[in-house]
Design an enzyme around this catalytic site. Sequence first.
Site, PDB file in Angstrom:
ATOM      1  N   ILE A  14     -12.329  20.287   6.026  1.00  0.00           N
ATOM      2  CA  ILE A  14     -12.480  21.748   6.117  1.00  0.00           C
ATOM      3  C   ILE A  14     -12.658  22.402   4.758  1.00  0.00           C
ATOM      4  O   ILE A  14     -13.270  23.457   4.648  1.00  0.00           O
ATOM      5  CB  ILE A  14     -11.323  22.377   6.919  1.00  0.00           C
ATOM      6  CG1 ILE A  14     -11.718  23.784   7.397  1.00  0.00           C
ATOM      7  CG2 ILE A  14     -10.023  22.372   6.107  1.00  0.00           C
ATOM      8  CD1 ILE A  14     -10.859  24.337   8.509  1.00  0.00           C
ATOM      9  N   ASP A  37      -2.885  22.302   4.584  1.00  0.00           N
ATOM     10  CA  ASP A  37      -2.389  23.344   3.678  1.00  0.00           C
ATOM     11  C   ASP A  37      -2.503  22.899   2.222  1.00  0.00           C
ATOM     12  O   ASP A  37      -3.070  23.601   1.380  1.00  0.00           O
ATOM     13  CB  ASP A  37      -0.934  23.665   4.046  1.00  0.00           C
ATOM     14  CG  ASP A  37      -0.382  24.903   3.367  1.00  0.00           C
ATOM     15  OD1 ASP A  37      -1.171  25.723   2.865  1.00  0.00           O
ATOM     16  OD2 ASP A  37       0.845  25.052   3.363  1.00  0.00           O
ATOM     17  N   THR A 125      -0.975  20.171  14.771  1.00  0.00           N
ATOM     18  CA  THR A 125      -1.036  18.811  15.323  1.00  0.00           C
ATOM     19  C   THR A 125      -0.661  17.724  14.319  1.00  0.00           C
ATOM     20  O   THR A 125      -0.591  16.552  14.670  1.00  0.00           O
ATOM     21  CB  THR A 125      -2.438  18.492  15.882  1.00  0.00           C
ATOM     22  OG1 THR A 125      -3.394  18.603  14.825  1.00  0.00           O
ATOM     23  CG2 THR A 125      -2.788  19.428  17.034  1.00  0.00           C
ATOM     24  N   ILE A 127       2.094  17.281  10.932  1.00  0.00           N
ATOM     25  CA  ILE A 127       3.545  17.085  10.809  1.00  0.00           C
ATOM     26  C   ILE A 127       4.342  17.977  11.762  1.00  0.00           C
ATOM     27  O   ILE A 127       5.500  17.688  12.036  1.00  0.00           O
ATOM     28  CB  ILE A 127       4.049  17.289   9.353  1.00  0.00           C
ATOM     29  CG1 ILE A 127       3.719  18.691   8.828  1.00  0.00           C
ATOM     30  CG2 ILE A 127       3.480  16.222   8.433  1.00  0.00           C
ATOM     31  CD1 ILE A 127       4.395  19.031   7.523  1.00  0.00           C
ATOM     32  N   TYR A 128       3.716  19.029  12.305  1.00  0.00           N
ATOM     33  CA  TYR A 128       4.423  19.889  13.263  1.00  0.00           C
ATOM     34  C   TYR A 128       4.473  19.276  14.660  1.00  0.00           C
ATOM     35  O   TYR A 128       5.168  19.773  15.537  1.00  0.00           O
ATOM     36  CB  TYR A 128       3.796  21.282  13.310  1.00  0.00           C
ATOM     37  CG  TYR A 128       4.145  22.163  12.113  1.00  0.00           C
ATOM     38  CD1 TYR A 128       4.775  21.658  10.978  1.00  0.00           C
ATOM     39  CD2 TYR A 128       3.843  23.509  12.122  1.00  0.00           C
ATOM     40  CE1 TYR A 128       5.085  22.461   9.896  1.00  0.00           C
ATOM     41  CE2 TYR A 128       4.150  24.338  11.045  1.00  0.00           C
ATOM     42  CZ  TYR A 128       4.773  23.797   9.932  1.00  0.00           C
ATOM     43  OH  TYR A 128       5.090  24.610   8.874  1.00  0.00           O
TER      44      TYR A 128
END
Length: 177
Positions: A14, A37, A125, A127-128
């Site tokens: 991305i 992130d 989708t 680490i969460y």
Amino acid sequence: MPHSHRIHLMQSDITKVNTDAIVNAANTSLLGGGGVDGAIHRAGGPAILAECRQIVARQGGCKTGEAVITTGGNLPASYVIHTVGPVWNGGHKNEPALLANCYRHSLELAEKHGIKTVAFPNISTGIYGYPKDQAAHIAVSTVQDFLQHHALPEQVTFVVFDQDNLSLYQRLLKKPD
């Protein structure tokens, strides 16, 4: 499916997508982290973090399901829309509504800023731990619903990194014959 011509899918990084805005799967601190992130903050450079710090000083971060916007810094995208996805807790803590809010609030910010093209990663989708199939369904249905009622953004691209997500989105976005 109305407005399906406005939704695109690509397997890519991305941070390399040429679009007006990319969406960052951020954390509540807005100060960078792992996964998408961290990659966005690294590729975009210090300007993104500087604007995130201003937002934190002004409003104390970003709540789950909400979204804020910053410059794209050194990215090909002019803007980064940071949204905080829910941590998966088995679906019993309002996770589907919170995840839908991430997409809806990001699209609302894009519309407010006159942004014509937006690229989304797979929010929550990594680490969460949100199940990829459920997250993809929420992403596609929320974006489709928004585009039916709004002229902007003109184009939304789902940018997936792995083959699993690519297959999920291809099935969900399959055009009727």
